[in-house]
Design a protein around this motif. Structure first.
Motif, PDB file in Angstrom:
ATOM      1  N   ARG A  38       0.831  -1.185   0.000  1.00  0.00           N
ATOM      2  CA  ARG A  38       0.000   0.000   0.000  1.00  0.00           C
ATOM      3  C   ARG A  38       0.879   1.254   0.000  1.00  0.00           C
ATOM      4  O   ARG A  38       0.611   2.192  -0.739  1.00  0.00           O
ATOM      5  CB  ARG A  38      -0.925  -0.058   1.203  1.00  0.00           C
ATOM      6  CG  ARG A  38      -1.995   0.965   1.166  1.00  0.00           C
ATOM      7  CD  ARG A  38      -3.088   0.601   2.184  1.00  0.00           C
ATOM      8  NE  ARG A  38      -4.096   1.575   2.215  1.00  0.00           N
ATOM      9  CZ  ARG A  38      -5.205   1.535   1.492  1.00  0.00           C
ATOM     10  NH1 ARG A  38      -5.405   0.525   0.681  1.00  0.00           N
ATOM     11  NH2 ARG A  38      -6.099   2.483   1.565  1.00  0.00           N
ATOM     12  N   THR A  39       1.904   1.250   0.810  1.00  0.00           N
ATOM     13  CA  THR A  39       2.795   2.407   0.863  1.00  0.00           C
ATOM     14  C   THR A  39       3.495   2.618  -0.473  1.00  0.00           C
ATOM     15  O   THR A  39       3.649   3.755  -0.927  1.00  0.00           O
ATOM     16  CB  THR A  39       3.831   2.237   1.991  1.00  0.00           C
ATOM     17  OG1 THR A  39       3.130   2.088   3.233  1.00  0.00           O
ATOM     18  CG2 THR A  39       4.751   3.423   2.084  1.00  0.00           C
ATOM     19  N   THR A  40       3.889   1.539  -1.130  1.00  0.00           N
ATOM     20  CA  THR A  40       4.537   1.655  -2.435  1.00  0.00           C
ATOM     21  C   THR A  40       3.585   2.291  -3.444  1.00  0.00           C
ATOM     22  O   THR A  40       3.998   3.126  -4.246  1.00  0.00           O
ATOM     23  CB  THR A  40       5.010   0.276  -2.928  1.00  0.00           C
ATOM     24  OG1 THR A  40       5.999  -0.214  -2.019  1.00  0.00           O
ATOM     25  CG2 THR A  40       5.618   0.350  -4.314  1.00  0.00           C
ATOM     26  N   ASP A  41       2.313   1.928  -3.411  1.00  0.00           N
ATOM     27  CA  ASP A  41       1.332   2.539  -4.304  1.00  0.00           C
ATOM     28  C   ASP A  41       1.187   4.031  -4.032  1.00  0.00           C
ATOM     29  O   ASP A  41       1.048   4.822  -4.959  1.00  0.00           O
ATOM     30  CB  ASP A  41      -0.027   1.868  -4.136  1.00  0.00           C
ATOM     31  CG  ASP A  41      -0.279   0.749  -5.132  1.00  0.00           C
ATOM     32  OD1 ASP A  41       0.696   0.196  -5.660  1.00  0.00           O
ATOM     33  OD2 ASP A  41      -1.455   0.443  -5.368  1.00  0.00           O
ATOM     34  N   ILE A  42       1.210   4.419  -2.789  1.00  0.00           N
ATOM     35  CA  ILE A  42       1.055   5.827  -2.438  1.00  0.00           C
ATOM     36  C   ILE A  42       2.281   6.633  -2.866  1.00  0.00           C
ATOM     37  O   ILE A  42       2.156   7.707  -3.449  1.00  0.00           O
ATOM     38  CB  ILE A  42       0.776   5.977  -0.931  1.00  0.00           C
ATOM     39  CG1 ILE A  42      -0.599   5.382  -0.598  1.00  0.00           C
ATOM     40  CG2 ILE A  42       0.852   7.440  -0.501  1.00  0.00           C
ATOM     41  CD1 ILE A  42      -0.885   5.232   0.881  1.00  0.00           C
TER      42      ILE A  42
ATOM     43  N   GLY B   5       0.737   3.208  -9.398  1.00  0.00           N
ATOM     44  CA  GLY B   5       0.124   3.360  -8.078  1.00  0.00           C
ATOM     45  C   GLY B   5      -0.993   4.378  -8.080  1.00  0.00           C
ATOM     46  O   GLY B   5      -1.689   4.562  -9.086  1.00  0.00           O
ATOM     47  N   ARG B   6      -1.147   5.051  -6.986  1.00  0.00           N
ATOM     48  CA  ARG B   6      -2.260   5.981  -6.801  1.00  0.00           C
ATOM     49  C   ARG B   6      -2.316   7.051  -7.887  1.00  0.00           C
ATOM     50  O   ARG B   6      -3.388   7.438  -8.342  1.00  0.00           O
ATOM     51  CB  ARG B   6      -2.176   6.617  -5.417  1.00  0.00           C
ATOM     52  CG  ARG B   6      -3.388   7.443  -5.070  1.00  0.00           C
ATOM     53  CD  ARG B   6      -3.360   7.917  -3.664  1.00  0.00           C
ATOM     54  NE  ARG B   6      -2.232   8.819  -3.484  1.00  0.00           N
ATOM     55  CZ  ARG B   6      -2.000   9.517  -2.392  1.00  0.00           C
ATOM     56  NH1 ARG B   6      -2.801   9.391  -1.367  1.00  0.00           N
ATOM     57  NH2 ARG B   6      -0.974  10.308  -2.297  1.00  0.00           N
TER      58      ARG B   6
ATOM     59  N   LYS C  52      -3.799   2.702 -10.711  1.00  0.00           N
ATOM     60  CA  LYS C  52      -3.534   1.269 -10.655  1.00  0.00           C
ATOM     61  C   LYS C  52      -2.080   1.016 -10.309  1.00  0.00           C
ATOM     62  O   LYS C  52      -1.199   1.650 -10.854  1.00  0.00           O
ATOM     63  CB  LYS C  52      -3.869   0.615 -11.991  1.00  0.00           C
ATOM     64  CG  LYS C  52      -3.729  -0.885 -11.975  1.00  0.00           C
ATOM     65  CD  LYS C  52      -4.549  -1.516 -13.075  1.00  0.00           C
ATOM     66  CE  LYS C  52      -4.449  -3.015 -13.068  1.00  0.00           C
ATOM     67  NZ  LYS C  52      -5.032  -3.638 -11.908  1.00  0.00           N
TER      68      LYS C  52
ATOM     69  N   PHE D 210      -2.740  -2.036  -6.024  1.00  0.00           N
ATOM     70  CA  PHE D 210      -4.160  -1.855  -5.693  1.00  0.00           C
ATOM     71  C   PHE D 210      -4.798  -0.994  -6.776  1.00  0.00           C
ATOM     72  O   PHE D 210      -4.110  -0.296  -7.502  1.00  0.00           O
ATOM     73  CB  PHE D 210      -4.299  -1.136  -4.332  1.00  0.00           C
ATOM     74  CG  PHE D 210      -3.778  -1.918  -3.176  1.00  0.00           C
ATOM     75  CD1 PHE D 210      -4.570  -2.823  -2.496  1.00  0.00           C
ATOM     76  CD2 PHE D 210      -2.460  -1.748  -2.755  1.00  0.00           C
ATOM     77  CE1 PHE D 210      -4.068  -3.547  -1.419  1.00  0.00           C
ATOM     78  CE2 PHE D 210      -1.958  -2.468  -1.687  1.00  0.00           C
ATOM     79  CZ  PHE D 210      -2.763  -3.370  -1.019  1.00  0.00           C
TER      80      PHE D 210
ATOM     81  N   TRP E  30      -7.094   2.258  -7.457  1.00  0.00           N
ATOM     82  CA  TRP E  30      -7.408   3.493  -6.740  1.00  0.00           C
ATOM     83  C   TRP E  30      -8.525   4.236  -7.467  1.00  0.00           C
ATOM     84  O   TRP E  30      -8.515   4.318  -8.686  1.00  0.00           O
ATOM     85  CB  TRP E  30      -6.160   4.362  -6.662  1.00  0.00           C
ATOM     86  CG  TRP E  30      -5.076   3.723  -5.859  1.00  0.00           C
ATOM     87  CD1 TRP E  30      -4.145   2.838  -6.303  1.00  0.00           C
ATOM     88  CD2 TRP E  30      -4.826   3.871  -4.469  1.00  0.00           C
ATOM     89  NE1 TRP E  30      -3.315   2.444  -5.268  1.00  0.00           N
ATOM     90  CE2 TRP E  30      -3.733   3.055  -4.131  1.00  0.00           C
ATOM     91  CE3 TRP E  30      -5.431   4.626  -3.468  1.00  0.00           C
ATOM     92  CZ2 TRP E  30      -3.220   2.975  -2.846  1.00  0.00           C
ATOM     93  CZ3 TRP E  30      -4.919   4.535  -2.181  1.00  0.00           C
ATOM     94  CH2 TRP E  30      -3.836   3.721  -1.882  1.00  0.00           C
TER      95      TRP E  30
END
Length: 54
Positions: free
Chosen positions: A1-5, A42-43, A47, A50, A52
């Motif tokens: 999740r942090t990597t996506d953000i 990511g965010r 995509k 996760f 978003w």
């Protein structure tokens, strides 16, 4: 999740730097390279690991 953000592209850059300075132990996983190549950052693109909301 942090990597996506943070962004998969940012995470990949960090991992590549660590690999070049500290060795293969820090090489980024292939799935990270593949996702960045597909534009799944990511965010910021909606995509990554996760999905978003836009």
């Amino acid at each position: 999740r942090t990597t996506d953000i943070v962004g998969l592209d940012v995470r990949l850059g960090i991992a590549e730097y660590l690999q070049s300075t500290l060795g293969e132990r820090f090489a980024p996983p292939q799935i990270l390279r593949d996702k960045v190549a597909r534009g799944e950052l990511g965010r910021k693109t909606g995509k990554g690991f996760f999905d978003w909301p836009a």
